[in-house]
Design an enzyme around this catalytic site. Sequence first.
Site, PDB file in Angstrom:
ATOM      1  N   HIS A  99       0.798  -1.222   0.000  1.00  0.00           N
ATOM      2  CA  HIS A  99       0.000   0.000   0.000  1.00  0.00           C
ATOM      3  C   HIS A  99       0.829   1.269   0.000  1.00  0.00           C
ATOM      4  O   HIS A  99       0.280   2.371  -0.162  1.00  0.00           O
ATOM      5  CB  HIS A  99      -0.991   0.010   1.168  1.00  0.00           C
ATOM      6  CG  HIS A  99      -2.317   0.578   0.803  1.00  0.00           C
ATOM      7  ND1 HIS A  99      -3.482   0.305   1.495  1.00  0.00           N
ATOM      8  CD2 HIS A  99      -2.702   1.408  -0.206  1.00  0.00           C
ATOM      9  CE1 HIS A  99      -4.499   0.941   0.941  1.00  0.00           C
ATOM     10  NE2 HIS A  99      -4.051   1.626  -0.089  1.00  0.00           N
ATOM     11  N   HIS A 143       4.361   0.929   4.287  1.00  0.00           N
ATOM     12  CA  HIS A 143       2.997   0.865   3.749  1.00  0.00           C
ATOM     13  C   HIS A 143       1.982   1.433   4.746  1.00  0.00           C
ATOM     14  O   HIS A 143       0.798   1.553   4.414  1.00  0.00           O
ATOM     15  CB  HIS A 143       2.617  -0.556   3.321  1.00  0.00           C
ATOM     16  CG  HIS A 143       2.589  -1.571   4.416  1.00  0.00           C
ATOM     17  ND1 HIS A 143       2.264  -2.902   4.197  1.00  0.00           N
ATOM     18  CD2 HIS A 143       2.847  -1.492   5.740  1.00  0.00           C
ATOM     19  CE1 HIS A 143       2.323  -3.579   5.323  1.00  0.00           C
ATOM     20  NE2 HIS A 143       2.658  -2.749   6.269  1.00  0.00           N
ATOM     21  N   ASP A 230      -6.642  -6.552   2.734  1.00  0.00           N
ATOM     22  CA  ASP A 230      -7.013  -6.824   4.122  1.00  0.00           C
ATOM     23  C   ASP A 230      -8.286  -6.094   4.556  1.00  0.00           C
ATOM     24  O   ASP A 230      -8.721  -6.249   5.700  1.00  0.00           O
ATOM     25  CB  ASP A 230      -5.854  -6.550   5.086  1.00  0.00           C
ATOM     26  CG  ASP A 230      -5.485  -5.085   5.243  1.00  0.00           C
ATOM     27  OD1 ASP A 230      -6.315  -4.214   4.939  1.00  0.00           O
ATOM     28  OD2 ASP A 230      -4.355  -4.805   5.703  1.00  0.00           O
ATOM     29  N   GLU A 273      -1.734  -4.819  -1.854  1.00  0.00           N
ATOM     30  CA  GLU A 273      -1.362  -5.786  -0.814  1.00  0.00           C
ATOM     31  C   GLU A 273      -1.690  -7.239  -1.180  1.00  0.00           C
ATOM     32  O   GLU A 273      -1.741  -8.109  -0.308  1.00  0.00           O
ATOM     33  CB  GLU A 273      -1.998  -5.439   0.540  1.00  0.00           C
ATOM     34  CG  GLU A 273      -1.494  -4.153   1.146  1.00  0.00           C
ATOM     35  CD  GLU A 273      -0.082  -4.220   1.718  1.00  0.00           C
ATOM     36  OE1 GLU A 273       0.464  -5.334   1.825  1.00  0.00           O
ATOM     37  OE2 GLU A 273       0.457  -3.148   2.056  1.00  0.00           O
TER      38      GLU A 273
END
Length: 309
Positions: A99, A143, A230, A273
């Site tokens: 990210h 990230h 996520d 990710e």
Amino acid sequence: MPGTCALLGAPIETGASQRGCIMGPASLRTAGLAEGLAGLGWEVSDRGDASIAPQASQPHANPALHHLAETSAWIAALHAAAYDAGAACDLPIFMGGDHSMAAGTVPAMARRAQEAGRPLFVLWLDAHPDLHTLETSESGNLHGTPVAYFTGQPGCDAYPTLPATVDPANICMMGIRSVDAAEQVRIRELGVEVHDMRAIDETGVLEPLRRFLDRVREANGMLHVSFDVDFLDPAIAPAVGTTVPGGATFREAHLIMETLCDSELVSSLDLVELNPFLDERGKTAKLMCDLTASLFGRRVMDRMTRSAY
């Protein structure tokens, strides 16, 4: 209505603690992202992957930071490549990669919005707010810093100079469920709109999303969506190194993407990710392609599934 779409790979993994995100763009291509969008009538071009040269080490007062020089180089390279991709199509997709790539893609889209005389809004679909500065990061994983950077917060001076920033009031975060103390303070100070999973449990995803989209429409804004794997519950999306239980369900995620499609407001997209090294036979990559197809116009009735009857 279908238009033109450009794919840009961002094989960056220097911002994460686990290796594997470098394979994310290739995994999305293998899972059929381009073919799926073309099947919906979109004209798809693949601009390949951005890249950087080897970097000399870049020291910082925070000893926890790692790969600062490489991440800074990626930010600069992705800014240039994403800016060009945005000029070449109606809706670019930036395929990650961890990210930290959003520190390059979002400012590029903010620059394009500024040149068009329009504000950029950001829908941040993530378990984490990524509001650490280089000074407050305890893990050293970069990230966790892009939102602080692209909103112009102090403490990110080691990154490239920003040509345009995003107003924190124009950010909506959904799915948040892992926030560090420094990030909690910054959320309150900046007034970022956050809908954590408790709020989503109580209200569902549709009500807050529609309110945010109404704000984008009223401001004649451009909308960038940054989708972290996520954000999803790890039971349906295991291919991520930052799993946090209790994420969005299959239908919640599709409802968000379908609603974004209906709004016709989205102007750019991050898919980040994705770590194929942690996946189960491409399960997560296929799901991310399916969710992207929902954003690009696929409907529930269009899904070809095998009947149990």
